[in-house]
Design an enzyme around this catalytic site. Sequence first.
Site, PDB file in Angstrom:
ATOM      1  N   ARG A   1     -39.150 -67.464 -21.933  1.00 44.68           N
ATOM      2  CA  ARG A   1     -39.904 -65.943 -22.116  1.00 44.68           C
ATOM      3  C   ARG A   1     -38.139 -65.325 -22.907  1.00 44.68           C
ATOM      4  NH1 ARG A   1     -43.730 -64.248 -19.090  1.00 44.68           N
ATOM      5  NH2 ARG A   1     -45.376 -65.880 -18.890  1.00 44.68           N
TER       6      ARG A   1
ATOM      7  N   CYS B   1     -40.758 -64.088  -7.273  1.00 49.16           N
ATOM      8  CA  CYS B   1     -41.024 -63.422  -8.823  1.00 49.16           C
ATOM      9  C   CYS B   1     -41.272 -61.717  -8.081  1.00 49.16           C
ATOM     10  CB  CYS B   1     -42.260 -63.930  -8.902  1.00 49.16           C
ATOM     11  SG  CYS B   1     -42.399 -65.832  -9.603  1.00 49.16           S
TER      12      CYS B   1
ATOM     13  N   HIS C   1     -39.783 -69.634 -15.926  1.00 45.86           N
ATOM     14  CA  HIS C   1     -38.634 -68.615 -16.259  1.00 45.86           C
ATOM     15  C   HIS C   1     -37.229 -69.367 -15.080  1.00 45.86           C
ATOM     16  CE1 HIS C   1     -41.694 -64.731 -15.969  1.00 45.86           C
ATOM     17  NE2 HIS C   1     -40.818 -65.005 -17.261  1.00 45.86           N
TER      18      HIS C   1
ATOM     19  N   ASP D   1     -36.393 -68.598 -12.355  1.00 46.13           N
ATOM     20  CA  ASP D   1     -36.512 -67.804 -11.101  1.00 46.13           C
ATOM     21  C   ASP D   1     -37.892 -69.140 -10.731  1.00 46.13           C
ATOM     22  OD1 ASP D   1     -39.133 -67.038 -11.592  1.00 46.13           O
ATOM     23  OD2 ASP D   1     -38.085 -65.040 -11.011  1.00 46.13           O
TER      24      ASP D   1
ATOM     25  N   ASN E   1     -48.970 -68.344 -19.444  1.00 49.48           N
ATOM     26  CA  ASN E   1     -48.617 -69.525 -18.849  1.00 49.48           C
ATOM     27  C   ASN E   1     -49.425 -70.724 -18.516  1.00 49.48           C
ATOM     28  OD1 ASN E   1     -48.925 -69.634 -15.928  1.00 49.48           O
ATOM     29  ND2 ASN E   1     -48.022 -67.675 -15.352  1.00 49.48           N
TER      30      ASN E   1
ATOM     31  N   ARG F   1     -46.888 -58.193 -21.449  1.00 51.93           N
ATOM     32  CA  ARG F   1     -46.985 -57.333 -20.475  1.00 51.93           C
ATOM     33  C   ARG F   1     -45.936 -56.327 -20.820  1.00 51.93           C
ATOM     34  NH1 ARG F   1     -44.736 -61.252 -15.688  1.00 51.93           N
ATOM     35  NH2 ARG F   1     -44.296 -59.003 -14.935  1.00 51.93           N
TER      36      ARG F   1
HETATM   37  N1  ARG Z   1     -47.701 -63.600 -14.558  1.00 53.86           N
HETATM   38  C1  ARG Z   1     -47.155 -63.566 -14.734  1.00 53.86           C
HETATM   39  C2  ARG Z   1     -45.748 -64.054 -16.190  1.00 53.86           C
HETATM   40  O1  ARG Z   1     -46.472 -64.988 -16.641  1.00 53.86           O
HETATM   41  C3  ARG Z   1     -45.974 -64.379 -13.959  1.00 53.86           C
HETATM   42  C4  ARG Z   1     -44.662 -64.100 -13.238  1.00 53.86           C
HETATM   43  C5  ARG Z   1     -43.596 -64.622 -12.851  1.00 53.86           C
HETATM   44  N2  ARG Z   1     -42.288 -64.458 -12.255  1.00 53.86           N
HETATM   45  C6  ARG Z   1     -41.211 -64.864 -12.267  1.00 53.86           C
HETATM   46  N3  ARG Z   1     -40.417 -63.857 -11.984  1.00 53.86           N
HETATM   47  N4  ARG Z   1     -40.805 -66.205 -12.214  1.00 53.86           N
HETATM   48  O2  ARG Z   1     -45.093 -63.500 -16.489  1.00 53.86           O
END
Ligand code: ARG
Length: 266
Positions: free
Chosen positions: A133, A256, A162, A164, A18, A86
């Site tokens: 995502r 997060c 995201h 959130d 990101n 991930r």
């Molecule tokens: N570095 C993580 C990613 O890019 C951060 C995730 C943040 N999570 C969230 N729920 N916004 O996946």
Amino acid sequence: MAILMCRPDFFGIEYEINPWMRVAVSVDRDLAATQWNSLVATYTRLGADVTLAEPRPGLPDMVFSANAAVIWNGAAVLSNFHHAERRGEEPFWRQELEQRGLTVTDLDRSLSFEGAGDALFVGSRLFCGYGFRTDRDAHAAVGRALGVDVVSLELVDPRFYHLDTCFCPLNERTVLFAPDAMTPASARLVRQLVPHVIQVPLDVAAGFACNAMPVGGSVVSSLAATRLEEPLADAGFATVELPMSEFMKSGGGVRCLSLPLDAGSA
Ligand code: ARG
């Protein structure tokens, strides 16, 4: 209220998925631990029950438990992470959720879905984000799996990848949201469907102010939420601001790091 979290023992910036992440920017591990510990202490003080997932080496983003799954009434829809980096988290999250008595459902492998990061309840209606995502086609499948109505919101700014990061339900009729992080049609939909909206300018949202967790009449967020104290107080909420600098380097804040486990349960 039960919240699943994961200690930042193996947290770091080891890849860039990101726009916030820069492998060249190092994380201060001790400071990250201090910030994370103060979030746990805050939740506990506010009356939430924090339960901990086991951190795993080689999975530096496992600290972001919000992305494990979306949960409703004892059922969890497990994430299918968009980025290969991930995906190794998925079996561990399944285990953590099953151990806690949740019924875990999978989506078709072809659908990307990043759990509560992109799926948030206002009352019993699930607002889902897409564009970065989570696939739009995943939304209906999640709704079917949980037996809930879904509203799809299209995200447009890569910093708010995201849902959130730009949208936070505070109770059944109130959300905090940054309209400019979504299409005008999606922002309109939020205003139509939610009785009370607190609108957040993009520069405040960029400090992860919307990446917040309501707990017992308080809203726990990052330092940027200082700028929201007034509208939040008008809506009946106290604001608790915590430094989140180390997690923001990874594109994350308070929300997060937190997965509520008992949404939709009596
Ligand atoms: N570095 C993580 C990613 O890019 C951060 C995730 C943040 N999570 C969230 N729920 N916004 O996946």
